[in-house]
Design an enzyme around this catalytic site. Sequence first.
Site, PDB file in Angstrom:
ATOM      1  CD  GLU A  40      -2.986  -0.753  -0.090  1.00 48.50           C
ATOM      2  OE1 GLU A  40      -3.049   0.396  -0.557  1.00 48.50           O
ATOM      3  OE2 GLU A  40      -3.606  -1.707  -0.570  1.00 48.50           O
ATOM      4  CE1 TYR A 123      -7.193   2.496   0.025  1.00 49.65           C
ATOM      5  CE2 TYR A 123      -4.812   2.813   0.197  1.00 49.65           C
ATOM      6  CZ  TYR A 123      -5.896   2.101  -0.280  1.00 49.65           C
ATOM      7  OH  TYR A 123      -5.687   0.985  -1.034  1.00 49.65           O
ATOM      8  CG  ASP A 141      -7.953   3.213  -4.222  1.00 44.18           C
ATOM      9  OD1 ASP A 141      -9.191   3.212  -4.456  1.00 44.18           O
ATOM     10  OD2 ASP A 141      -7.156   2.512  -4.871  1.00 44.18           O
TER      11      ASP A 141
END
Length: 334
Positions: A40, A123, A141
């Site tokens: 991520e 997020y 996202d």
Amino acid sequence: MNDEIPRAKFRASLVRWFRKNGRDLPWRLTRDPYAVLVSEIMLQQTQVATVIPYFERWMQKFPDTQTLARASETDVLHAWQGLGYYSRARNLHRAAQAIAGKYNAIFPRELDVIRELPGVGRYTAGAVATFAFDQATPVVDANIARVLARLLDLQTPVDSRAGGEALWKTAGELQPKREARIFNSALMELGALVCTPRAPKCGQCPVAKFCRATNPESLPRKKPRRKTVELLENCAFIFSRDKILLEQQTNSRWRGLWKLPQLDAPNGEPLLQSHYPFTHHRVRLSVFATSKKAARAHCKWHAVDALPAMAAPHLRAVATLLAKRGVAAPVASL
Ligand code: SF4
């Protein structure tokens, strides 16, 4: 809008499509929260195709939080070299140190605790919670923001407070209680493969019947951009006996990395000029041939076949200038 969506049907259509069409990305094949966090952080501002080889090399070099926590900053920056935005690598390093130390190398499961890790925002915390721990928590996202803005036909800028809140609220309301991991992956994948920024494939979209967008390509709306400002960066190319003089950076963006030495009073025609973006700036990098006298504090000689971790635009400039002299580029994939 989602009050009007038959949520169960929406989820079923989306998940059915994903099970058939979703890509086997390396980070989707693991439930290791550390691996999910690495992917991520790498995927922020970087394309999937670029991230895959970096992710695979990273997980071989630093397979768990303890290994990363013990690594030197130089090793960490070297492994990150080419991905840019080095604060991400430093934060990942600090996050691993926090997990290895404060949490006894056991990755925390609670959303608010994950969010306290360095470099982890709303997020990223949600992504780790849902992709690693299968928690029913929304994630928004850029891909999901685009899909939801189109489904809602949202005319409010998605980067405004009201627009952001509308997206997070909808993402939360659409969450299933079970298998949220699959649902969130599916929504993200729909944005990557079907509901693309340009020319969305609405004819192949599994949730087209729930979508309100009349002009999808105009969405999502964003606030007007700040004007790009050009900055000048003048540097010295000082090369002797297969060694090059480089300057270690002490400022926050490039801290710890090496660049060509800064030149306060350039003279003559540059050997090379290039451009690179930096927030809302466009930097014009000019490199001049200069004598060794230009050496400044923090400068050091480095053999060209063993260069330290460098700022990517400067590494590219060095590779180009060395190639002109018939010396092999220091890094194969620049
Ligand atoms: S119908 Fe088109 S705009 Fe709507 S979600 Fe599907 S791909 Fe996106």
